[in-house]
Design a protein around this motif. Structure first.
Motif, short mmCIF file in Angstrom:
data_model
loop_
_atom_site.label_atom_id
_atom_site.label_comp_id
_atom_site.label_asym_id
_atom_site.label_seq_id
_atom_site.Cartn_x
_atom_site.Cartn_y
_atom_site.Cartn_z
N ARG A 182 36.28 43.94 26.41
CA ARG A 182 36.18 44.13 28.02
C ARG A 182 36.04 42.90 28.59
NH1 ARG A 182 30.70 48.23 27.71
NH2 ARG A 182 31.87 49.83 26.58
N LEU A 183 36.86 41.98 28.09
CA LEU A 183 36.96 40.42 28.43
C LEU A 183 37.85 40.66 29.90
CD1 LEU A 183 38.32 38.87 25.24
CD2 LEU A 183 36.12 38.60 26.23
N LYS A 184 37.02 39.59 30.83
CA LYS A 184 37.71 39.37 31.96
C LYS A 184 38.11 37.66 32.14
CE LYS A 184 35.79 43.05 34.71
NZ LYS A 184 35.17 43.02 36.13
N THR A 185 38.89 37.49 32.93
CA THR A 185 39.26 35.95 32.95
C THR A 185 38.16 34.89 32.90
OG1 THR A 185 41.50 36.43 33.70
CG2 THR A 185 40.70 34.27 34.13
N LYS A 186 37.07 35.41 33.83
CA LYS A 186 35.97 34.49 34.02
C LYS A 186 35.14 34.29 32.67
CE LYS A 186 32.70 38.12 35.79
NZ LYS A 186 31.99 38.42 36.88
N GLY A 187 35.41 35.35 31.75
CA GLY A 187 34.71 35.26 30.48
C GLY A 187 35.52 34.37 29.46
N VAL A 188 36.43 33.90 29.77
CA VAL A 188 37.27 33.37 28.81
C VAL A 188 37.72 31.89 29.36
CG1 VAL A 188 39.75 33.13 27.70
CG2 VAL A 188 38.67 35.23 28.25
N LYS A 189 37.07 31.02 28.90
CA LYS A 189 37.05 29.58 29.55
C LYS A 189 38.47 29.14 29.61
CE LYS A 189 32.38 28.40 28.05
NZ LYS A 189 31.61 27.63 26.90
N ALA A 190 38.78 28.17 30.81
CA ALA A 190 40.10 27.65 30.72
C ALA A 190 40.66 26.91 29.54
CB ALA A 190 40.02 26.82 32.05
N ASN A 191 39.51 26.30 28.97
CA ASN A 191 40.20 25.63 27.58
C ASN A 191 39.69 26.49 26.37
OD1 ASN A 191 37.49 25.28 27.83
ND2 ASN A 191 37.46 23.15 27.53
N ALA A 192 39.65 27.57 26.43
CA ALA A 192 39.15 28.43 25.42
C ALA A 192 40.12 28.23 24.13
CB ALA A 192 38.98 29.83 25.73
N PHE A 193 41.31 28.20 24.37
CA PHE A 193 42.26 28.15 23.23
C PHE A 193 42.94 26.68 23.07
CE2 PHE A 193 42.40 32.58 24.88
CZ PHE A 193 41.56 33.06 24.01
N LYS A 194 42.75 25.88 24.14
CA LYS A 194 43.35 24.62 24.11
C LYS A 194 43.48 23.71 22.94
CE LYS A 194 44.43 21.26 27.69
NZ LYS A 194 43.81 20.49 29.11
N LYS A 195 42.35 23.59 22.32
CA LYS A 195 42.27 22.62 21.12
C LYS A 195 42.58 23.38 19.77
CE LYS A 195 38.79 19.81 23.22
NZ LYS A 195 37.14 19.49 23.32
N LEU A 196 42.85 24.65 19.84
CA LEU A 196 43.40 25.46 18.59
C LEU A 196 44.79 25.07 18.32
CD1 LEU A 196 41.50 28.79 19.30
CD2 LEU A 196 40.55 26.66 18.37
N SER A 197 45.10 23.90 17.82
CA SER A 197 46.25 23.34 17.58
C SER A 197 47.09 24.23 16.53
CB SER A 197 46.26 21.96 17.15
OG SER A 197 45.47 21.65 16.19
N LYS A 198 46.10 24.91 15.53
CA LYS A 198 46.83 25.56 14.41
C LYS A 198 47.08 27.15 14.90
CE LYS A 198 44.94 22.55 10.95
NZ LYS A 198 46.24 21.94 10.52
N LEU A 199 46.64 27.61 16.06
CA LEU A 199 46.65 29.03 16.32
C LEU A 199 48.03 29.55 16.45
CD1 LEU A 199 44.59 31.19 17.23
CD2 LEU A 199 45.42 30.68 19.59
N SER A 200 48.51 30.56 15.54
CA SER A 200 49.66 31.03 15.44
C SER A 200 49.76 32.58 16.25
CB SER A 200 49.96 31.13 13.94
OG SER A 200 51.40 31.53 14.02
N ASN A 201 48.64 33.21 16.01
CA ASN A 201 48.77 34.58 16.47
C ASN A 201 47.43 34.84 17.36
OD1 ASN A 201 50.94 35.48 14.52
ND2 ASN A 201 49.39 35.01 13.06
N LEU A 202 47.70 35.34 18.75
CA LEU A 202 46.81 35.42 19.69
C LEU A 202 46.70 36.98 20.23
CD1 LEU A 202 44.34 34.36 21.40
CD2 LEU A 202 46.10 33.57 22.80
N TYR A 203 45.98 37.63 19.99
CA TYR A 203 45.77 39.30 20.18
C TYR A 203 44.73 39.43 21.30
CZ TYR A 203 48.62 39.24 16.07
OH TYR A 203 49.60 39.37 15.10
#
Length: 218
Positions: free
Chosen positions: A118-139
């Motif tokens: 039930r994620l809304k944009t306000k519940g996902v910080k702007a930098n939530a994924f920013k530092k995840l330099s190895k992230l390959s798959n985002l669902y």
């Protein structure tokens, strides 16, 4: 007869414990909290239970974890530091839960799945994924996101279908201040099932090798 709670029983009696792996799927009696894990656990599969919350202490002592799969629980709250000490964690699935916001995510994640929450944009910080330099798959499909979050450079697969995203801009995937910028790694983008009309801003996808799946005309 006395009622036995799952939390009263040893984890390896309720679950299947193999070397480094713990399988707690559809446990009976109902598992409502994260079980105490053997010290060297690397892989936890606790799918389709009734876990409601994840606290900072649940994984604090199990620094060997590489994969956690909590798909299909009823998790509505995760304390912000719940995964922060898991420096080896590469795969995390929180799909099919009741989350309205995301906690801090560990830096080495390669796959993150939060589909069907039930994620809304306000519940996902702007930098939530920013530092995840190895992230390959985002669902992140089948949520209530109103905007595309910041997508790290190495992401190959991005699922955002069936949200409430109504707009994308040049800076969503590309860079408005760098016409030579390319994103060859991003090879699968799903934006279908969102109100956004992708053809509205043709410059939005010039840095990509593939066009997103989605609505191009009203």
């Amino acid at each position: 007869p006395m009622t036995v709670e799952a939390s009263d029983l040893p984890t390896c009696l309720l679950c299947v414990c193999l070397t480094g792996s713990v399988y707690c799927e559809e446990v009976s009696p109902d598992m409502t909290t994260v079980p105490a894990l053997p010290k060297e656990t690397a892989y936890l599969y606790a799918r389709f239970n009734k876990i409601q919350k994840i606290g900072n202490k649940d994984f604090a002592d199990i620094l060997t974890l590489k994969r956690i799969d909590l798909t299909g629980n009823i998790i509505s709250e995760i304390e912000d530091g719940a995964f922060s000490k898991l420096s080896l964690l590469e795969e995390l699935s929180l799909a099919e839960n009741r989350l309205v916001k995301l906690p801090m995510l560990p830096a080495k994640l390669t796959t993150f799945n939060a589909n069907f929450n039930r994620l809304k944009t306000k519940g996902v910080k702007a930098n939530a994924f920013k530092k995840l330099s190895k992230l390959s798959n985002l669902y992140l499909s089948d949520n209530q996101l109103e905007a595309v979050p910041h997508i790290p450079e190495n992401v190959r697969t991005l699922h955002l279908q069936n949200n409430n995203i109504s707009d994308v801009s040049v800076d969503t995937f590309c860079r408005s201040n760098d016409t030579y910028y390319l994103r060859p790694r991003l090879t699968e983008i799903r934006l279908d099932g969102n109100p956004v009309v992708l053809s509205k801003n043709p410059d939005t996808f010039t840095c990509l090798n593939v066009l997103p799946v989605g609505q191009y005309r009203r």
